[in-house]
Design a protein around this motif. Structure first.
Motif, PDB file in Angstrom:
ATOM      1  N   ILE A  16       0.838  -1.204   0.000  1.00  0.00           N
ATOM      2  CA  ILE A  16       0.000   0.000   0.000  1.00  0.00           C
ATOM      3  C   ILE A  16       0.870   1.251   0.000  1.00  0.00           C
ATOM      4  CG2 ILE A  16      -1.639   1.316   1.398  1.00  0.00           C
ATOM      5  CD1 ILE A  16      -2.875  -1.364   2.211  1.00  0.00           C
ATOM      6  N   ARG A  17       1.963   1.238   0.819  1.00  0.00           N
ATOM      7  CA  ARG A  17       2.851   2.410   0.832  1.00  0.00           C
ATOM      8  C   ARG A  17       3.528   2.611  -0.525  1.00  0.00           C
ATOM      9  NH1 ARG A  17       4.371   0.085   5.905  1.00  0.00           N
ATOM     10  NH2 ARG A  17       3.438   1.247   7.673  1.00  0.00           N
ATOM     11  N   VAL A  69       2.368   1.764  -3.472  1.00  0.00           N
ATOM     12  CA  VAL A  69       1.365   2.315  -4.397  1.00  0.00           C
ATOM     13  C   VAL A  69       1.124   3.783  -4.110  1.00  0.00           C
ATOM     14  CG1 VAL A  69      -1.055   2.166  -5.091  1.00  0.00           C
ATOM     15  CG2 VAL A  69       0.284   0.078  -4.798  1.00  0.00           C
ATOM     16  N   GLN A  70       1.132   4.164  -2.821  1.00  0.00           N
ATOM     17  CA  GLN A  70       0.939   5.567  -2.469  1.00  0.00           C
ATOM     18  C   GLN A  70       2.077   6.429  -2.985  1.00  0.00           C
ATOM     19  OE1 GLN A  70       0.444   5.591   1.758  1.00  0.00           O
ATOM     20  NE2 GLN A  70      -1.746   4.972   1.672  1.00  0.00           N
ATOM     21  N   GLU A  71       3.339   5.931  -2.895  1.00  0.00           N
ATOM     22  CA  GLU A  71       4.477   6.690  -3.417  1.00  0.00           C
ATOM     23  C   GLU A  71       4.389   6.866  -4.928  1.00  0.00           C
ATOM     24  OE1 GLU A  71       7.951   4.675  -2.181  1.00  0.00           O
ATOM     25  OE2 GLU A  71       7.784   5.237  -0.046  1.00  0.00           O
ATOM     26  N   VAL A  72       4.014   5.791  -5.620  1.00  0.00           N
ATOM     27  CA  VAL A  72       3.856   5.900  -7.081  1.00  0.00           C
ATOM     28  C   VAL A  72       2.802   6.923  -7.431  1.00  0.00           C
ATOM     29  CG1 VAL A  72       3.175   4.651  -9.155  1.00  0.00           C
ATOM     30  CG2 VAL A  72       4.717   3.566  -7.501  1.00  0.00           C
ATOM     31  N   GLN A  73       1.705   6.894  -6.715  1.00  0.00           N
ATOM     32  CA  GLN A  73       0.638   7.878  -6.971  1.00  0.00           C
ATOM     33  C   GLN A  73       1.104   9.287  -6.656  1.00  0.00           C
ATOM     34  OE1 GLN A  73      -2.683   6.584  -4.640  1.00  0.00           O
ATOM     35  NE2 GLN A  73      -3.225   4.871  -6.034  1.00  0.00           N
ATOM     36  N   HIS A  74       1.940   9.429  -5.612  1.00  0.00           N
ATOM     37  CA  HIS A  74       2.464  10.750  -5.276  1.00  0.00           C
ATOM     38  C   HIS A  74       3.348  11.282  -6.397  1.00  0.00           C
ATOM     39  CE1 HIS A  74       3.934  14.061  -2.874  1.00  0.00           C
ATOM     40  NE2 HIS A  74       5.200  13.665  -3.089  1.00  0.00           N
ATOM     41  N   HIS A  75       4.259  10.447  -6.937  1.00  0.00           N
ATOM     42  CA  HIS A  75       5.122  10.877  -8.049  1.00  0.00           C
ATOM     43  C   HIS A  75       4.292  11.244  -9.280  1.00  0.00           C
ATOM     44  CE1 HIS A  75       8.775  10.100  -5.870  1.00  0.00           C
ATOM     45  NE2 HIS A  75       8.546   8.772  -5.749  1.00  0.00           N
ATOM     46  N   GLU A  76       3.316  10.439  -9.587  1.00  0.00           N
ATOM     47  CA  GLU A  76       2.453  10.743 -10.737  1.00  0.00           C
ATOM     48  C   GLU A  76       1.724  12.070 -10.531  1.00  0.00           C
ATOM     49  OE1 GLU A  76      -0.107   7.438 -11.221  1.00  0.00           O
ATOM     50  OE2 GLU A  76       1.439   6.116 -12.093  1.00  0.00           O
ATOM     51  N   LYS A  77       1.244  12.289  -9.324  1.00  0.00           N
ATOM     52  CA  LYS A  77       0.547  13.538  -9.034  1.00  0.00           C
ATOM     53  C   LYS A  77       1.483  14.735  -9.157  1.00  0.00           C
ATOM     54  CE  LYS A  77      -3.222  15.570  -7.608  1.00  0.00           C
ATOM     55  NZ  LYS A  77      -4.474  15.526  -8.354  1.00  0.00           N
TER      56      LYS A  77
END
Length: 343
Positions: free
Chosen positions: A280-281, A283-291
């Motif tokens: 989960i962490r 996936v959250q980091e990947v989403q943060h970079h994409e954002k």
């Protein structure tokens, strides 16, 4: 070290209780001998039968009320006709008597000549001796006598007619009274019959309701006994399952939903594992970079759009400068041409 369980979620408790109630209803339907053997809903059939009886009783009461109204209307119509006939008879007696008629008299076809004769006697000073019209064998009052005889004859003829009309009126009045009395008796008899019928229907309805209530009470008592027995069996089975199952263990496989592997059972779930939290962490980091990349792209696009008005203003200024130069050159050429023309 002892493990302290968190307080249960009210939504999960409500869902578990609803599931248990649904299972109890299904088991009661399965273990009920009547519904399982006949494959019908006994309560619905009983309610339909009661509704049918009530509709039938209401229909009978409406028909009885309609019959009473019809008899009363017939009696009122007969009384109204009787009153109208009596008024017509009285009008005939008062306004249309035979002696007051104005029809042509067949015995005297020339009434004016009979009422006013040409000559009444020889003593009339208007006529002279040579105008004698009445002689000794003539009767000057013969027309009056004939008229009196005719009137007497007409009165003698009218008397039996009047007596006959009076007798007929009395007979019709007696018949009307007899008919009204018969209608009143028929109406009373009909009302008595309707009252008896209504009482019988009421007794039948009350008896049917009492029987239905008794049957329903017996059925409810039997159903409660079955439910109590089934509840005891279910409780014992549930206690045994709780003791022998993996519900109270720490096995994470128990929380997996057999129908949907990607979901868990809330009442058996003990929390996420370290691998699940790490995934989960990640996936959250990947989403943060994409954002962040998306935000930078949007910021560059906004900067480009903000610089667009300045570029347009500069281009407009350059076009105006070119236009002024062209105008100056044009007017200089026009002035030179004018000078050449002047020379």
């Amino acid at each position: 070290m002892y493990k302290v369980d968190p307080p249960p979620d009210p939504k999960e408790v409500a869902a578990i209780e609803a599931r248990r109630n649904q299972e109890k209803e299904q088991q009661s339907q399965f273990f009920n001998v009547w519904t399982r053997g006949m494959r019908v809903d006994a309560e619905a059939l009983n309610s339909q039968a009661e509704e049918k009886k009530l509709r039938k009783a209401k229909k009978q009461s409406k028909v009885a009320a309609y019959g009473t109204d019809q008899v009363q209307y017939d009696m009122e119509q007969a009384e109204r006709t009787h009153r109208l006939d009596k008024k017509v008879q009285e009008f005939w007696k008062q306004k249309q008597q035979l002696k007051k008629r104005r029809e042509l008299d067949l015995w005297d076809s020339d009434p004016l000549r009979g009422e006013f004769p040409a000559h009444l006697g020889d003593n009339d000073p208007y006529w002279g001796p040579a105008s004698l019209q009445c002689f000794s064998w003539e009767d000057l009052d013969r027309a009056t006598c004939l008229r009196m005889q005719q009137e007497e004859f007409m009165h003698s003829l009218e008397r039996p007619l009047q007596e006959q009309q009076q007798q007929q009126a009395r007979v019709e009045e007696n018949c009307a009274d007899t008919l009204s009395e018969q209608l009143r008796l028929a109406m009373d008899l009909r009302a008595t019959q309707l009252a008896k019928l209504e009482e019988c229907c009421h007794k039948a309805i009350m008896s049917a309701k009492a029987n239905a209530n008794k049957a329903q009470v017996a059925k409810m008592a039997k159903q409660q006994r079955h439910e109590h027995q089934h509840q005891r069996k279910a409780n014992s089975v549930e206690i045994q399952n709780q003791i022998t199952s993996d519900l109270l263990t720490e096995n994470p496989q128990v929380a997996q939903n057999p129908m949907a592997p990607h979901r868990v059972l809330p009442y058996c779930w003990k929390g996420m594992t370290a691998e699940q939290r790490a995934a989960i962490r990640k996936v959250q980091e990947v989403q943060h970079h994409e954002k962040e990349a998306q935000r930078q792209t949007e910021q560059a696009l906004d900067t480009k759009w903000e610089s667009q008005p300045m570029c347009l203003a500069q281009a407009a200024m350059e076009l105006e400068e070119q236009e002024r130069e062209l105008c100056a050159e044009f007017w200089w050429r026009v002035g030179s041409f004018d000078q050449w023309l002047a020379k």
